[in-house]
Design an enzyme around this catalytic site. Structure first.
Site, PDB file in Angstrom:
ATOM      1  N   THR A 126       0.801  -1.230   0.000  1.00 48.53           N
ATOM      2  CA  THR A 126       0.000   0.000   0.000  1.00 48.53           C
ATOM      3  C   THR A 126       0.832   1.278   0.000  1.00 48.53           C
ATOM      4  O   THR A 126       1.917   1.327   0.601  1.00 48.53           O
ATOM      5  CB  THR A 126      -0.928   0.008   1.236  1.00 48.53           C
ATOM      6  OG1 THR A 126      -1.468   1.321   1.420  1.00 48.53           O
ATOM      7  CG2 THR A 126      -0.200  -0.370   2.518  1.00 48.53           C
ATOM      8  N   GLU A 128       0.211   3.639   1.789  1.00 45.15           N
ATOM      9  CA  GLU A 128       0.324   4.087   3.186  1.00 45.15           C
ATOM     10  C   GLU A 128       1.752   3.879   3.711  1.00 45.15           C
ATOM     11  O   GLU A 128       2.167   4.536   4.662  1.00 45.15           O
ATOM     12  CB  GLU A 128      -0.662   3.316   4.069  1.00 45.15           C
ATOM     13  CG  GLU A 128      -2.099   3.793   3.941  1.00 45.15           C
ATOM     14  CD  GLU A 128      -2.313   5.182   4.511  1.00 45.15           C
ATOM     15  OE1 GLU A 128      -2.058   5.387   5.703  1.00 45.15           O
ATOM     16  OE2 GLU A 128      -2.739   6.072   3.753  1.00 45.15           O
ATOM     17  N   TYR A 150      -1.280   0.037  10.857  1.00 39.26           N
ATOM     18  CA  TYR A 150      -1.607  -0.624   9.580  1.00 39.26           C
ATOM     19  C   TYR A 150      -0.410  -0.550   8.628  1.00 39.26           C
ATOM     20  O   TYR A 150       0.019  -1.560   8.059  1.00 39.26           O
ATOM     21  CB  TYR A 150      -2.833   0.054   8.958  1.00 39.26           C
ATOM     22  CG  TYR A 150      -3.088  -0.328   7.509  1.00 39.26           C
ATOM     23  CD1 TYR A 150      -3.677  -1.549   7.183  1.00 39.26           C
ATOM     24  CD2 TYR A 150      -2.742   0.543   6.459  1.00 39.26           C
ATOM     25  CE1 TYR A 150      -3.912  -1.899   5.847  1.00 39.26           C
ATOM     26  CE2 TYR A 150      -2.982   0.199   5.135  1.00 39.26           C
ATOM     27  CZ  TYR A 150      -3.557  -1.021   4.831  1.00 39.26           C
ATOM     28  OH  TYR A 150      -3.778  -1.370   3.511  1.00 39.26           O
ATOM     29  N   LYS A 154       1.975  -3.551   7.191  1.00 45.34           N
ATOM     30  CA  LYS A 154       2.061  -3.783   5.742  1.00 45.34           C
ATOM     31  C   LYS A 154       3.508  -3.672   5.252  1.00 45.34           C
ATOM     32  O   LYS A 154       3.917  -4.366   4.322  1.00 45.34           O
ATOM     33  CB  LYS A 154       1.177  -2.788   4.988  1.00 45.34           C
ATOM     34  CG  LYS A 154      -0.312  -3.116   5.044  1.00 45.34           C
ATOM     35  CD  LYS A 154      -0.670  -4.215   4.045  1.00 45.34           C
ATOM     36  CE  LYS A 154      -2.161  -4.446   3.956  1.00 45.34           C
ATOM     37  NZ  LYS A 154      -2.540  -5.461   2.959  1.00 45.34           N
TER      38      LYS A 154
HETATM   39  P1  NAP Z   1     -11.491  -4.717   2.257  1.00 50.17           P
HETATM   40  O1  NAP Z   1     -12.676  -4.395   1.414  1.00 50.17           O
HETATM   41  O2  NAP Z   1     -11.406  -4.207   3.640  1.00 50.17           O
HETATM   42  O3  NAP Z   1     -11.378  -6.324   2.295  1.00 50.17           O
HETATM   43  C1  NAP Z   1     -10.519  -6.967   3.192  1.00 50.17           C
HETATM   44  C2  NAP Z   1     -10.784  -8.463   3.137  1.00 50.17           C
HETATM   45  O4  NAP Z   1      -9.901  -9.135   4.068  1.00 50.17           O
HETATM   46  C3  NAP Z   1     -12.208  -8.886   3.521  1.00 50.17           C
HETATM   47  O5  NAP Z   1     -12.610  -9.920   2.654  1.00 50.17           O
HETATM   48  C4  NAP Z   1     -12.031  -9.426   4.931  1.00 50.17           C
HETATM   49  O6  NAP Z   1     -12.996 -10.378   5.298  1.00 50.17           O
HETATM   50  C5  NAP Z   1     -10.679 -10.092   4.800  1.00 50.17           C
HETATM   51  N1  NAP Z   1     -10.036 -10.352   6.087  1.00 50.17           N
HETATM   52  C6  NAP Z   1      -9.826  -9.471   7.105  1.00 50.17           C
HETATM   53  N2  NAP Z   1      -9.212 -10.100   8.135  1.00 50.17           N
HETATM   54  C7  NAP Z   1      -9.023 -11.396   7.761  1.00 50.17           C
HETATM   55  C8  NAP Z   1      -8.457 -12.517   8.406  1.00 50.17           C
HETATM   56  N3  NAP Z   1      -7.968 -12.441   9.645  1.00 50.17           N
HETATM   57  N4  NAP Z   1      -8.411 -13.693   7.738  1.00 50.17           N
HETATM   58  C9  NAP Z   1      -8.946 -13.797   6.491  1.00 50.17           C
HETATM   59  N5  NAP Z   1      -9.519 -12.766   5.835  1.00 50.17           N
HETATM   60  C10 NAP Z   1      -9.555 -11.565   6.471  1.00 50.17           C
HETATM   61  O7  NAP Z   1     -10.141  -4.271   1.514  1.00 50.17           O
HETATM   62  P2  NAP Z   1      -9.888  -3.881  -0.024  1.00 50.17           P
HETATM   63  O8  NAP Z   1     -10.129  -2.432  -0.177  1.00 50.17           O
HETATM   64  O9  NAP Z   1     -10.577  -4.855  -0.886  1.00 50.17           O
HETATM   65  O10 NAP Z   1      -8.312  -4.069  -0.109  1.00 50.17           O
HETATM   66  C11 NAP Z   1      -7.750  -5.327  -0.450  1.00 50.17           C
HETATM   67  C12 NAP Z   1      -6.309  -5.372   0.065  1.00 50.17           C
HETATM   68  O11 NAP Z   1      -5.556  -4.322  -0.536  1.00 50.17           O
HETATM   69  C13 NAP Z   1      -6.149  -5.203   1.563  1.00 50.17           C
HETATM   70  O12 NAP Z   1      -5.067  -6.001   1.963  1.00 50.17           O
HETATM   71  C14 NAP Z   1      -5.795  -3.736   1.722  1.00 50.17           C
HETATM   72  O13 NAP Z   1      -5.070  -3.535   2.911  1.00 50.17           O
HETATM   73  C15 NAP Z   1      -4.978  -3.515   0.480  1.00 50.17           C
HETATM   74  N6  NAP Z   1      -4.976  -2.173  -0.077  1.00 50.17           N
HETATM   75  C16 NAP Z   1      -6.155  -1.548  -0.350  1.00 50.17           C
HETATM   76  C17 NAP Z   1      -6.135  -0.304  -0.969  1.00 50.17           C
HETATM   77  C18 NAP Z   1      -7.410   0.403  -1.315  1.00 50.17           C
HETATM   78  O14 NAP Z   1      -7.366   1.605  -1.569  1.00 50.17           O
HETATM   79  N7  NAP Z   1      -8.542  -0.303  -1.388  1.00 50.17           N
HETATM   80  C19 NAP Z   1      -4.913   0.288  -1.308  1.00 50.17           C
HETATM   81  C20 NAP Z   1      -3.741  -0.384  -1.029  1.00 50.17           C
HETATM   82  C21 NAP Z   1      -3.782  -1.625  -0.428  1.00 50.17           C
HETATM   83  P3  NAP Z   1     -14.359  -9.962   6.074  1.00 50.17           P
HETATM   84  O15 NAP Z   1     -15.329  -9.608   4.985  1.00 50.17           O
HETATM   85  O16 NAP Z   1     -14.710 -11.207   6.818  1.00 50.17           O
HETATM   86  O17 NAP Z   1     -14.041  -8.802   6.956  1.00 50.17           O
HETATM   87  O1  F7E Z   2      -8.957   7.964   4.495  1.00 48.47           O
HETATM   88  C1  F7E Z   2      -9.247  11.380   5.724  1.00 48.47           C
HETATM   89  C2  F7E Z   2      -8.357  10.411   6.458  1.00 48.47           C
HETATM   90  O2  F7E Z   2      -9.956   5.906   5.446  1.00 48.47           O
HETATM   91  C3  F7E Z   2      -8.468   8.814   3.495  1.00 48.47           C
HETATM   92  C4  F7E Z   2      -7.276   1.999   2.795  1.00 48.47           C
HETATM   93  O3  F7E Z   2      -7.834   1.330   1.693  1.00 48.47           O
HETATM   94  O4  F7E Z   2      -6.135   3.530   1.353  1.00 48.47           O
HETATM   95  C5  F7E Z   2      -7.040   3.454   2.431  1.00 48.47           C
HETATM   96  O5  F7E Z   2      -6.524   4.118   3.575  1.00 48.47           O
HETATM   97  C6  F7E Z   2      -8.143  10.184   4.078  1.00 48.47           C
HETATM   98  C7  F7E Z   2      -7.335  10.114   5.373  1.00 48.47           C
HETATM   99  O6  F7E Z   2      -8.354   5.774   3.476  1.00 48.47           O
HETATM  100  C8  F7E Z   2     -12.546  11.136   7.179  1.00 48.47           C
HETATM  101  O7  F7E Z   2      -7.820  11.002   7.635  1.00 48.47           O
HETATM  102  C9  F7E Z   2     -11.197  12.707   6.589  1.00 48.47           C
HETATM  103  O8  F7E Z   2      -6.364  11.118   5.346  1.00 48.47           O
HETATM  104  O9  F7E Z   2     -10.592   6.609   3.110  1.00 48.47           O
HETATM  105  P1  F7E Z   2      -9.571   6.522   4.161  1.00 48.47           P
HETATM  106  P2  F7E Z   2      -6.803   5.657   3.867  1.00 48.47           P
HETATM  107  O10 F7E Z   2      -6.572   5.874   5.307  1.00 48.47           O
HETATM  108  O11 F7E Z   2      -6.050   6.511   2.898  1.00 48.47           O
HETATM  109  C10 F7E Z   2      -4.845   2.971   1.614  1.00 48.47           C
HETATM  110  C11 F7E Z   2      -4.015   3.084   0.362  1.00 48.47           C
HETATM  111  C12 F7E Z   2      -4.903   1.608   2.185  1.00 48.47           C
HETATM  112  O12 F7E Z   2      -3.998   0.792   1.988  1.00 48.47           O
HETATM  113  C13 F7E Z   2      -5.966   1.325   3.191  1.00 48.47           C
HETATM  114  O13 F7E Z   2      -6.202  -0.075   3.301  1.00 48.47           O
HETATM  115  O14 F7E Z   2      -9.368  10.806   4.431  1.00 48.47           O
HETATM  116  N1  F7E Z   2     -10.585  11.533   6.308  1.00 48.47           N
HETATM  117  N2  F7E Z   2     -12.403  12.488   7.137  1.00 48.47           N
HETATM  118  C14 F7E Z   2     -11.397  10.529   6.648  1.00 48.47           C
HETATM  119  N3  F7E Z   2     -11.259   9.196   6.539  1.00 48.47           N
HETATM  120  C15 F7E Z   2     -12.285   8.428   6.968  1.00 48.47           C
HETATM  121  N4  F7E Z   2     -12.187   7.082   6.846  1.00 48.47           N
HETATM  122  N5  F7E Z   2     -13.431   8.961   7.522  1.00 48.47           N
HETATM  123  C16 F7E Z   2     -13.599  10.322   7.647  1.00 48.47           C
HETATM  124  O15 F7E Z   2     -14.624  10.784   8.127  1.00 48.47           O
END
Ligand code: NAP
Ligand code: F7E
Length: 344
Positions: A126, A128, A150, A154
Site C-alpha cells: 500500500t 500508506e 496498519y 504492511k
Molecule cells: P477490504 O474491502 O477491507 O477487504 C478486506 C478483506 O480481508 C475482507 O474480505 C475481509 O474479510 C478479509 N479479512 C480481514 N481479516 C481477515 C483474516 N484475519 N483472515 C482472512 N480474511 C480476512 O479491503 P480492499 O479495499 O478490498 O483491499 C484489499 C487489500 O488491498 C487489503 O489487503 C488492503 O489492505 C490492500 N490495499 C487496499 C487499498 C485500497 O485503496 N482499497 C490500497 C492499497 C492496499 P471480512 O469480509 O470477513 O471482513
Molecule cells: O482515508 C481522511 C483520512 O480511510 C483517506 C485503505 O484502503 O487507502 C485506504 O486508507 C483520508 C485520510 O483511506 C474522514 O484522515 C477525513 O487522510 O478513506 P480513508 P486511507 O486511510 O487513505 C490505503 C491506500 C490503504 O492501503 C488502506 O487499506 O481521508 N478523512 N475524514 C477521513 N477518513 C475516513 N475514513 N473517515 C472520515 O470521516
C-alpha cells in the site's frame, strides 16, 4: 490450460472485482472466506460472480488452515488481499492488525515455501507505507515512512515478500497500490462514507455529514482498474514490485464538493481544521462539519503516485478518472438509498 487462482479477502472490494476479472479470463477461482455471523458475499453477488467461484474456509491467523486451503485449491496464482484494511481501526487494534496484516503474510509465505512448487504470489502492499512522504510523487524507489500500525504491519509484510523472493527464488510480487475506490468500497472509508451520506442528505434521510481531516490529499483511482494491474504483476517473467496510481491528488474537501455537485448541491466551505464547515448555497443548510473523533493520531497528509514503471513494464494505466469515479459512486449510492437496496 485452465489456470487456477486463490483470492484471499474475497468478500472485500478488491476481492469481488478481481474474482470477476479472473472468471472472465477463464480462470478457475477459489475465494478464501473467513467465517462471520453470516456469509459476507454481497459484493460478489453484486458483480454476479458468486456462483462462478468456489469458496474455501480461510483465516490468516491459522497456519494449518492456510495450508489446507492451498492444498485444496492447488493454485497457480495466489492474490493475498485479506487484511484488516482500515487505517483508523489499526490505531485501536494494533496487535490484531499486526497479526493479520504482518504475520499473516509470513504464514502464507511459509506455507508456500514448505509446499515447494511454482505458485505465484501477489501481496497487497500500500501507498500508506510512504506515509510521511520523502518525495513527491512517490515511486518504487521512494523511502518508506509508515504513519500507522496498519502501514507498519504492511511494510513488514512487504519486506518479507522481498525477502522470500530473494532468499528462495519464489515468484512473489508486491503491489504498492494507491487508494482505489468503487461503489463496492466499505462505508467507513472516506469516499464511500461521503457518497452514501450525501445521497441520503439529497433524499432527505440525513441532515449532516461529519468527517475528519478535510485537507488530507489522496491519489484516488477505480478499483476495477487496479485489480487488472494485480493480474499483470503475476504474468511477468520475473516477480517485482510496482506502484499503481493515477498521478492526480485531490483534497478530501474537494472530493466532498464534487460529490455534492453530482447531486445538484453547491457547497461553500468556511473555516479551517476542526472548524471547517460546508454550507449548501442552494438550501442554505450546513451539510458538512468536522468531528475530531475522525482525526487520526498520526496522519498521512499527501499521497501522489507515479505509476511509470507499471505503465512501461506491465502496459497498465488507469482508465476511469476521478470525475467518472465520483459520478459512478454517487449514482450507485443515490439509487441504493432511493430504491432501498443498500446491502453494504
Ligand atoms: P477490504 O474491502 O477491507 O477487504 C478486506 C478483506 O480481508 C475482507 O474480505 C475481509 O474479510 C478479509 N479479512 C480481514 N481479516 C481477515 C483474516 N484475519 N483472515 C482472512 N480474511 C480476512 O479491503 P480492499 O479495499 O478490498 O483491499 C484489499 C487489500 O488491498 C487489503 O489487503 C488492503 O489492505 C490492500 N490495499 C487496499 C487499498 C485500497 O485503496 N482499497 C490500497 C492499497 C492496499 P471480512 O469480509 O470477513 O471482513
Ligand atoms: O482515508 C481522511 C483520512 O480511510 C483517506 C485503505 O484502503 O487507502 C485506504 O486508507 C483520508 C485520510 O483511506 C474522514 O484522515 C477525513 O487522510 O478513506 P480513508 P486511507 O486511510 O487513505 C490505503 C491506500 C490503504 O492501503 C488502506 O487499506 O481521508 N478523512 N475524514 C477521513 N477518513 C475516513 N475514513 N473517515 C472520515 O470521516
Amino acid at each position: 490450460m485452465t489456470k487456477t487462482a486463490l483470492i484471499t479477502g474475497i468478500s472485500g472490494q478488491d476481492g469481488a472485482y478481481l474474482a470477476r476479472l479472473l472468471v472472465d479470463k477463464g480462470y478457475k477461482v477459489y475465494g478464501a472466506l473467513r467465517r462471520g455471523a453470516g456469509l459476507n458475499t454481497g459484493r460478489l453477488e453484486e458483480l454476479g460472480v458468486l456462483d462462478e467461484i468456489e469458496l474455501l474456509s480461510f483465516e490468516l491467523l491459522e497456519y494449518a488452515n492456510i495450508a489446507r486451503a492451498l492444498d485444496q485449491a492447488k493454485p497457480d496464482e495466489i492474490y493475498n488481499l485479506a487484511a484488516q484494511s482500515f487505517v483508523g481501526t489499526s490505531f485501536d487494534q494494533p496487535i490484531y492488525t499486526s497479526e493479520v496484516d504482518g504475520l499473516g503474510v509470513t504464514r502464507m509465505l511459509e506455507v508456500l515455501r514448505t509446499a515447494g512448487g511454482t505458485t505465484r504470489f501477489y501481496q497487497a502492499s500500500t501507498s500508506e507505507m510512504f506515509g510521511k512522504v520523502h518525495e513527491v510523487p512517490q515511486r518504487e524507489t521512494t523511502p518508506f515512512y509508515p504513519r500507522s500500525p496498519y502501514a507498519v504491519a504492511k511494510l513488514y509484510a512487504h519486506w518479507m515478500v522481498v525477502n522470500y523472493r530473494e532468499s528462495y527464488g519464489m515468484y512473489a510480487a508486491s503491489g504498492l497500490l494507491f487508494n482505489h475506490e468503487s461503489p463496492l468500497r466499505g462505508t467507513e472509508f472516506v469516499t464511500r462514507k461521503v457518497t452514501l451520506a450525501l445521497a441520503r442528505i439529497a433524499l432527505g434521510e440525513q441532515e449532516l455529514l461529519s468527517v475528519g481531516n478535510v485537507d488530507a490529499e489522496r491519489d484516488w483511482g477505480f478499483a476495477g482498474d487496479y485489480v487488472d494491474g494485480m493480474w499483470r504483476m503475476l504474468q511477468q517473467t520475473a516477480a517485482d514490485d510496482y506502484v499503481l496510481a493515477t498521478g492526480r491528488t485531490t483534497k478530501v474537501r474537494d472530493f466532498i464538493s464534487a460529490s455534492a455537485k453530482a447531486l445538484d448541491m453547491d457547497l461553500e466551505w468556511t473555516g479551517e481544521g476542526s472548524q471547517a464547515k460546508a454550507i449548501d448555497r442552494k438550501s442554505g443548510k450546513i451539510i458538512v462539519d468536522v468531528d475530531p473523533q475522525f482525526f487520526r493520531p498520526a496522519e498521512v497528509d499527501l499521497l501522489l503516485g507515479d505509476a511509470s514503471k507499471a505503465k512501461s513494464v506491465l502496459g497498465w494505466k488507469p482508465r476511469v478518472d476521478l470525475d467518472e469515479l465520483t459520478n459512478m459512486m454517487v449514482k450507485a449510492d443515490y439509487d441504493r438509498v432511493k430504491n432501498r437496496t443498500l446491502r453494504f
